[in-house]
Design an enzyme around this catalytic site. Structure first.
Site, short mmCIF file in Angstrom:
data_model
loop_
_atom_site.label_atom_id
_atom_site.label_comp_id
_atom_site.label_asym_id
_atom_site.label_seq_id
_atom_site.Cartn_x
_atom_site.Cartn_y
_atom_site.Cartn_z
N SER A 562 38.53 -3.65 -37.92
CA SER A 562 39.11 -4.69 -37.08
C SER A 562 40.45 -5.19 -37.58
CB SER A 562 38.15 -5.89 -36.98
OG SER A 562 37.94 -6.46 -38.26
N SER A 805 41.45 -13.03 -33.31
CA SER A 805 40.27 -12.33 -33.81
C SER A 805 40.20 -10.99 -33.10
CB SER A 805 39.01 -13.13 -33.55
OG SER A 805 37.87 -12.36 -33.88
N THR A 806 40.53 -9.94 -33.82
CA THR A 806 40.56 -8.62 -33.18
C THR A 806 39.17 -8.11 -32.83
OG1 THR A 806 40.62 -7.60 -35.37
CG2 THR A 806 42.72 -7.93 -34.27
N CYS A 807 38.15 -8.61 -33.53
CA CYS A 807 36.78 -8.16 -33.22
C CYS A 807 36.38 -8.58 -31.81
CB CYS A 807 35.80 -8.75 -34.22
SG CYS A 807 36.02 -8.16 -35.90
N SER A 808 36.73 -9.79 -31.43
CA SER A 808 36.34 -10.31 -30.11
C SER A 808 37.49 -10.36 -29.13
CB SER A 808 35.75 -11.72 -30.26
OG SER A 808 36.67 -12.56 -30.94
#
Length: 844
Positions: A562, A805-808
């Protein structure tokens, strides 16, 4: 310096020179003195401004600054004024410096003492050529110097006084006595030769990319009427249809003349320093007799307009007509004279006039180009003094000038000959700045063209089966229902014994014809292009949440990381040994390169560089595949014994996981051999070698297919960035595209934060927007669903750095005092904080 007009000894000398320069660039050493040559003294003659008044033309007064003076709008005052006698020359050093005001030359203390009023300055700078016009200083040989040379050294003697001549004399072999060099300015040469602290090969490559991005060909310019035109006058007007309508950009308004035919004109007063690249008339097609048929364009000072060109407007033109293009210098006034109308009409109607133009200082290398705001996209250059960047850029331009002069000798135009460009392979990024490479590429492609097939191969394609396979590839491991396989097998069938070579002219826009099963589509080119899009999507799916339908490429390790800014990339699958199909993929890449079609493959620089024949670097290029591994090995190399044993203990063995998730041994019985602290550097070397070469065979097969379609000389001339752009196109992103994928949560409808956000993004370039996507999601292309939340980390604070937040795929938007501040903070974040996630601190 004209390519192709050099003597053999001169060409060989320049090749020797380029090799030495290449080594100096690569190792960040001082560049050869010949490249940095500056003469100790130059004589200048004053050429008066032809537009100046008689009183001003009678005197030659020059202002002297203690350093290159202020650019446009600067407030600093000159230190002294000197007067050059009529017919006399000004003695100066050969050191020059260019900023937004113009070209400056330096005077030494000794030279300044020849004039009264120099106030004891140690050195001085005078403006030799001012942007926007004015008096000019032109280098000449003085009469005294010319007579002395003839008496002492014989008639026709001319010493080497330019850096190009010095290069030839220093590196070329010749019989007899060499001409003498004009004494060099040691201090100026040393400024050029000194390598900036911390400078590296990567800095020079990034500087070259900056120069390319800011070159005339790459500058983006829109309609510049308001910015570059100070006044507009017309010969006459009918009622309210006046000159203002020519600049209003309204479809319902126009200018209409009022008078006898042949007497109508429009005069544009251009702002100082503007250079017109294109000038259009926007025609009003409601009545044919009001449309001009023959137009003459004049330009120059107001009292001495010169004819530039006469244009006969096509009878089928009813909208915009370009009547002037590619001016090389500033014209204070442009006058458009309407000589004749259609159908013997009397008056002229124009809906408007459009201009695309540059400022003169944007087209010439000068230190003001290196403004901090322009360097945000080039982190290696940020914080470096603009004068340092300017001098280094001058040397790069000189290097490219010599490279251009011998490029046709380095690149063999015949496919059967062996080139020598391999020796300069690490200088390939500088080819972006070459003025010769584009023409050579076009020549090589044209000379290797073949005749297109008289009848297109007709292929039956079942896209319903392909969609079913894409939804669940595990049902058919042979992937025979994919569009890729249907095309491949169809082209190999007995009906098409003659293989396609894809070396066709650019205007051959369709490679095969498709008959789509159960679909009522007649393929006139659209169906063919659809199959290319389908193949692209099957090879490298744009979404990271779907299975990969074909086995030829696998997702990089970064797709699961991420914090990486290259998450949407693929590499050739090390386990796949179907090399004929890899060769066909290479052929398709070559076909896209030669044509106007695109094959969008999300491959990292590591792959494109090898296809283009460029050197690859572990830390720079493999980070686009597995950034975490690159960081881990860097950390491992610098560890002390205690940290190494604490982190790895007895668990680290001589094995590595490839991109296809297969574990391979680095040495015989490597899975049972523990890595000791003393052997960690050898382990690192083996890991780097194994990972860099894991797809070596597959890339070699793709390159073999590529070379069947594209001649080797073209690959020698193309940088990997240009190759990728030619094959995949330019994935431009607009704000209107982005709006469709952004959702705001917990904001009021009229929240100023949302207004500032969109206003800031509206000033972003396509590259900026791509960086923004990477900052938020780790992916550089749409579609990506982004959710924007208010930043609640500090509710009362303003002008904070944004977080994501690259994850979400979430973006946390702070409050900003203005849209301009929001734009600056966003741009800084997306270029400098790409790998920062909200679960980390900014210090990390």
């Amino acid at each position: 310096m004209r390519a192709g007009g050099e003597a053999p000894h001169q060409v060989l000398g320049r090749l020797r020179f380029l090799l030495q320069c290449s080594e100096c660039f690569r190792r960040a050493r001082a560049l050869p003195a010949a490249l940095c040559y500056v003469p100790r003294e130059v004589q200048y003659k004053i050429c008066k401004d032809p537009t100046a008044t008689a009183a001003a033309a009678a005197r030659s007064l020059l202002s002297v600054w203690d350093s290159p003076g202020p650019a446009r709008g600067g407030k600093r005052a000159a230190r002294a004024t000197i007067e050059v006698r009529k017919g006399g020359c000004l003695r100066a050093t050969g050191e020059e410096y260019c900023n937004g005001a113009g070209l400056w030359v330096k005077l030494s203390k000794e030279q300044l003492e020849e004039y009264t009023g120099s106030h004891g300055l140690e050195e001085g700078w005078v403006l030799a050529q001012r942007f926007g016009g004015g008096d000019k200083l032109v280098p000449v040989d003085s009469v005294d110097k010319f007579q002395w040379q003839n008496q002492t050294l014989g008639n026709g003697y001319k010493p080497a006084a330019s850096w190009e001549q010095v290069v030839d004399l220093t590196y070329s072999m010749r019989l007899g006595e060499k001409p003498r060099l004009v004494e060099q300015d040691e201090a100026a040469v040393q400024k050029f030769r000194s390598v900036p602290p911390g400078w590296s090969y990567e800095h020079d490559m990034e500087l070259g990319r900056f120069l390319y991005d800011h070159s005339e060909e790459q500058l983006q310019y829109g309609d510049c009427m308001t910015e570059h035109v100070s006044n507009i006058e017309v010969s006459s007007q009918m009622g309210d249809c006046g000159a203002a309508n020519l600049m209003s950009n309204q479809t319902h308004s126009f200018w209409e003349s009022d008078g006898p035919p042949g007497q109508h004109w429009v005069q544009l007063s251009m702002k100082k320093g503007s250079i017109v690249k294109k000038l259009w008339l926007v025609l009003n097609g409601n009545d044919n007799s009001y449309i001009p048929r023959r137009v003459a364009v004049y330009g120059g000072p107001p009292n001495r307009l010169q004819h530039i060109r006469t244009v006969l407007i096509n009878e089928n033109s009813f909208q915009s007509v370009c009547i002037l293009r590619n001016m090389k210098f500033h014209l204070p006034v442009l006058e458009i004279r309407f000589l004749e109308c259609r159908d013997q009409g009397y008056n002229v109607r124009l809906q408007g006039i459009k201009i695309k133009s540059f400022w003169e200082w944007d087209l010439i290398l000068n230190s003001d180009v290196f403004q901090p705001a322009r360097l945000v996209r080039y982190p290696l250059l940020e914080g470096v003094d603009s004068s340092v960047l300017y001098r280094r850029a001058v040397l790069i331009q000189r290097f490219v000038q010599i490279l251009d002069s011998v490029l046709c000798y380095l690149i063999p135009l015949s496919e059967d000959s062996i080139g020598t460009f391999n020796a300069l392979r690490n200088m390939k990024p500088f080819l972006l700045l070459s003025k010769q490479s584009t023409a050579l590429i076009a020549h090589c492609l044209q000379s290797s063209e073949s005749t297109p097939p008289a009848i297109l191969p007709k292929l039956n394609i079942n896209r319903q089966l392909a969609r079913e396979h894409r939804a669940n590839p595990a049902l058919d491991r042979s992937y025979r229902h994919t569009v890729f396989t249907q095309l491949y097998e169809g082209l190999r069938s007995s009906k098409h014994n003659r293989p396609l070579d894809y070396r066709w002219p650019t205007n051959h826009t369709q490679w095969w014809e498709c008959d789509f099963v159960t679909e009522g589509i007649v393929d006139n080119g659209g169906g063919f292009r659809d199959t290319l899009s389908d193949v692209s999507e099957e090879l490298c799916p744009s979404s990271g949440n779907v299975p990969v339908p074909l086995p030829f490429f696998v997702r990089t390790s970064n797709q699961g990381n991420s914090s990486s800014d290259t998450r949407d990339m693929y590499v050739p699958n090390p386990s796949c040994k179907d090399f004929p199909k890899y060769e066909w993929i290479g052929q398709l890449i070559g076909a896209a390169l030669r044509s106007k079609e695109f094959l969008i493959l999300a491959l990292p620089a590591l792959v494109w560089k090898q296809l283009a024949g460029e050197e690859i670097d572990w830390s720079k290029d493999f980070a686009g595949v597995d950034a975490e591994l690159v960081k881990l090995l860097e950390m491992m190399e610098g560890m002390d014994r205690e940290a190494f044993e604490f982190m790895f203990g007895k668990e680290l063995t001589y094995t590595v996981v490839r991109s296809d998730q297969h574990v391979v041994e680095l040495i015989p019985n490597g899975s049972n051999t523990v890595v000791c602290y003393e052997d960690r550097k050898e382990f690192i070397r083996l890991v780097q070698k194994a990972r860099l070469e894991e797809s070596k065979e597959q890339i070699a097969a793709m390159r073999a297919g590529l070379l069947c379609v594209v001649p080797q000389p073209v690959l020698d001339l193309l940088t990997w960035q240009l190759m990728e752009k030619k094959v995949c196109g330019d994935p431009k992103i607009t704000v209107s595209d982005l709006r469709r994928f952004v959702t705001f949560m917990d904001f009021l409808p009229n929240d100023t934060r949302i207004q500032n956000f969109w206003e800031a993004l509206s000033n972003f370039t396509s590259e900026d927007l791509s960086r923004f996507l990477k900052f938020v999601s780790g992916r550089s292309r749409l579609p990506v669903q982004i959710i924007v939340y208010p930043d609640r980390s500090n509710l009362d604070a303003v002008d904070l750095m944004p977080q994501a937040s690259t994850c979400s795929c979430a973006f946390f938007l702070p409050s900003y005092s203005s849209a301009k501040t929001c734009e600056e903070m966003l741009r800084y974040a997306v270029y400098n904080c790409v790998s920062i996630d909200t679960d980390r601190t900014w210090d990390e």
